[in-house]
Structures are given as structure tokens and as C-alpha cells.
Write a protein that holds these residues in place. Sequence first.
Motif, short mmCIF file in Angstrom:
data_model
loop_
_atom_site.label_atom_id
_atom_site.label_comp_id
_atom_site.label_asym_id
_atom_site.label_seq_id
_atom_site.Cartn_x
_atom_site.Cartn_y
_atom_site.Cartn_z
N CYS A 63 7.53 10.04 8.96
CA CYS A 63 7.20 8.64 8.65
C CYS A 63 8.47 7.89 8.25
O CYS A 63 9.23 8.34 7.40
N CYS B 28 7.90 6.35 4.28
CA CYS B 28 7.84 7.19 3.07
C CYS B 28 8.43 8.58 3.28
O CYS B 28 8.56 9.34 2.32
N CYS C 61 0.33 7.39 9.05
CA CYS C 61 0.75 8.21 7.91
C CYS C 61 -0.35 8.21 6.84
O CYS C 61 -0.79 7.13 6.43
N ARG D 127 -0.04 9.07 3.83
CA ARG D 127 0.49 8.72 2.50
C ARG D 127 0.67 7.21 2.32
O ARG D 127 0.37 6.67 1.27
N CYS D 128 1.22 6.54 3.38
CA CYS D 128 1.57 5.12 3.18
C CYS D 128 0.89 4.18 4.18
O CYS D 128 1.00 2.97 4.03
ZN ZN Z 1 4.37 7.24 5.27
#
Ligand code: ZN
Length: 320
Positions: free
Chosen positions: A24, A27, A66, A68-69
Amino acid sequence: MSATQSAPPLDSRELGGGLEYVACNLCGADDSETLYDAREPDTVRDMVRTFRASGDDLLIDPLVCCRRCGLQYVNPRPRASDIVHAYSTGDDPTYVSQVASRERTFAGAVAHIEKLLPGTGRLFDIGTAAGAFLAAARARGWEVDGCEPNRWTAAWGSTRYGVPIRQGEIFDHDLPASAFDVVTLWDVIEHTPDPSRVIDRVRGLVKPGGLLIVNYPDIGSSIARALGRKWPFLSSVHLYYFTRQTMRRLLERHGFEIVEMRPHIQRLELDYLLSRGVMVSPRVSRWSRLVARLFGLANRQTPYWIGQTFVAARRLALQP
Ligand SMILES: [Zn+2]
């Protein structure tokens, strides 16, 4: 990280077959889900045709998100070095056929920037293509400079407008630090193999208090969500698909604060626009082009919005 250091290169690994796998860009995580699988995986790529300013080939590589983000990006994808090389070569008469419409769009854009940052000053346009924005800004009194990887388009623009267009990527040029009041990325960031590195470079160029202007196709926009995989911006030429949230995070991470985010209406000739509607509906595209020609409207400069989003961000004096 100080302003003089550059961002580390994107974490990637080669897969063979001209492809690479990337982490990514926002992040750094390697934790994504697939939104769209690869289409026609055995397609033979024409890199120079795919990676040009007017590229509109259907997205054939997988689109992932992603976990996470929330950044959406193409992965795996053609190797970044091959993409950059493809952009530098070839010609693009399709792009320059629309410069009159782009000049008009950009004249309005310069006037808008002057509302956000009164007066004029020094401006740098990254990925300026044929330089229509540089010409529009210079006409209003700005001191302009820009770069463009494609040799043919850069030469075409230099000849037509007499503006400085440096051939190459932004990383290829030695430019004075903190020297520009405004740096612009018109429909460019989604094409770059490493957006974080680009924004990091921009931070080094913009004066504290100066503006970064980005226009990008927003995959979180109402029209992108409504059209899904038929959204015309979903194309092999675009490597990253930002939403307002991921764009905000990208810019804030590099020391910018968002001043404005809003839909950005651009203009193209009607026949050119309708030809690109083939992705949404080939039949409607064909018939509407015929009708437009019958009524003599094919060359009319036509405003359109399919999710383009204008962002103005101010460079903060201190790093967060
Ligand atoms: Zn990310």
C-alpha cells in the motif's frame, strides 16, 4: 523526516512476466482485499498505447483495497520502470485534439486558484502534457514552469505555446527548494507509480503557505459508486483510485492542510466525450454520436463531471 530527505522508494517485488507486486502506497501495509479480479489475464499489453495521456483502455489488472487505510490500487501491475518508459515514448494526437477545450477549462481553474491565493507568482505544473495549463496561467501573469515525461507531447506544447516544458518526471529535474507559490497535478497523481514519493517531492518545491492543487477521479464519488465497474475512469492507465478520505490522508501525511475539496467540471468536445461513453453503453455511445453529428454539435465544448475532484492544500510551515 526533514524536507530535504526524500521518501523511501515504494516497497515492491517483481513477479515475472513484466509484472510487480506492490505494498500500500499510503500506509505501507500488505493487507488488501480484491475488489475486481483481473480481466482477460492473457491479454498482450501494448504498453505505449496503454500509458499515454489520453489512455482509456479497460482496466485489466486486479483492483484491490487496503484493509488498513482504504486506499484502492492496482496490484499486481506492470513494472513501474516499464510504465515510466512507456509514458516517455510514442505520440498522442488524441490528447492534443482536445487542447482548445482544455485551455478553456484551465482558464477558469487559474481564476479559481487566484481566489484561494490572491495575486500571482511562480507556478510549476507536473505532468503538464501539452502545457495548456501553463499557457492559461501565463496569460494571467503567472511565471510558469513544468515537466512532462512524453517527449512528443512536451515538444508539441513548447512549440504551440512557447512555455517551458522540461521533458521527464519531476524526479529528473533539479529545481529550487520552496520556490513555488503553486504546484499543480492535473489528472496526474492517479497515473504515477508512487504517489507518496511525488507528494513528498512537491512538499520540497512549494513555499510554506503556498498551494498544492490536485485534480483526480474520485472512486468514492456518487457517480463512480453508481457505475461500478462501468465507471469510465476505471482504466489500465490509472494505478491508484483515491477517495476524499485517502486523498486527504496522503496530503496531510506530507505536511499539507486541505483548503478545499469539490467536484471539478472539465470540458471536452461532445463527440470525444460520447466516444468514451462506449464503456458505459456501446449502443448509446454509437447512436448519440450519430445524433450529435446530425445536429452539428460534434465539436461543441461540453462540460462534464464523472467524479473529477479538485483539491487545494496549503503547505504547512512546520512538519506535523
Ligand atoms: Zn493502506
